[in-house]
Design a protein around this motif. Sequence first.
Motif, mmCIF file in Angstrom:
data_model
loop_
_atom_site.group_PDB
_atom_site.id
_atom_site.type_symbol
_atom_site.label_atom_id
_atom_site.label_comp_id
_atom_site.label_asym_id
_atom_site.label_seq_id
_atom_site.Cartn_x
_atom_site.Cartn_y
_atom_site.Cartn_z
ATOM 1 N N VAL A 100 0.741 -1.552 -0.056
ATOM 2 C CA VAL A 100 -0.060 0.042 0.010
ATOM 3 C C VAL A 100 0.770 1.301 0.011
ATOM 4 N N PRO A 101 2.000 1.252 0.913
ATOM 5 C CA PRO A 101 2.848 2.625 0.782
ATOM 6 C C PRO A 101 3.505 2.647 -0.425
ATOM 7 N N GLU A 102 3.953 1.504 -1.125
ATOM 8 C CA GLU A 102 4.480 1.742 -2.504
ATOM 9 C C GLU A 102 3.615 2.079 -3.567
ATOM 10 N N MET A 103 2.382 1.609 -3.649
ATOM 11 C CA MET A 103 1.535 2.313 -4.503
ATOM 12 C C MET A 103 1.080 3.634 -4.299
ATOM 13 N N PHE A 113 9.288 6.851 -3.499
ATOM 14 C CA PHE A 113 9.058 6.634 -4.806
ATOM 15 C C PHE A 113 10.010 6.047 -5.849
ATOM 16 N N VAL A 114 11.400 6.474 -5.464
ATOM 17 C CA VAL A 114 12.366 5.654 -6.229
ATOM 18 C C VAL A 114 12.394 4.261 -5.984
ATOM 19 N N SER A 115 12.294 3.995 -4.617
ATOM 20 C CA SER A 115 12.329 2.455 -4.331
ATOM 21 C C SER A 115 11.073 1.636 -5.012
ATOM 22 N N ALA A 116 10.175 2.234 -5.060
ATOM 23 C CA ALA A 116 8.902 1.694 -5.682
ATOM 24 C C ALA A 116 8.990 1.636 -7.214
#
Length: 191
Positions: free
Chosen positions: A71-74, A175-178
């Motif tokens: 959910v946090p990545e989305m 954001f970069v990680s996702a």
Amino acid sequence: AIESAAQQGGHDIDVAFVPGRADATQDHTDAASFAALEPTADGFRNYFAMGNSRSPAEMLIEKAVLLNLTVPEMTALVGGMRALDANAGQSKHGVFTDQPGTLSNDFFVNLIDLSVVWNRSTSDEAVYEGRDRATNMLKWTATPADLIFGSNSELRAIAEFYAADDAEGQFVQDFVSAWTKVMTLDRFDLM
């Protein structure tokens, strides 16, 4: 492009890049056969074709699940894509920033801004208009795939976290990680 957009926002980041995927050339690809695979919805790019039986928000969640996103990545990915002005067809829906193309937390800051009141558009039932509460001037337009981050309690909590004055750096990192996760999902050679 993401590194440049982050730098415009005052953040010095490195986005992982692994070259590869040279397993097929244009000569080995039947482009016409891919027409059946054209998406009918992509909440990350704020695209939703007519004729879908489910809502844009449901389609966004489904795509996030297919991409194995938390959910946090989305949430970070959608907020960043909106800030980067990466919507399908150059649509401005959900681009809640005065600096499109700059990686910032503006999407979240302006989404939860209490001086903006949201109502369904009178000209397009698939669009919502965010108007200044005091002047009634139109500030933003959005789709359900944008406003779910303000209306769903779990997504709202993450949006409020990213909207905090001191959270922009964390948002950019997330954001970069996702982004990197999604860009390397099909790279089994990297595992």
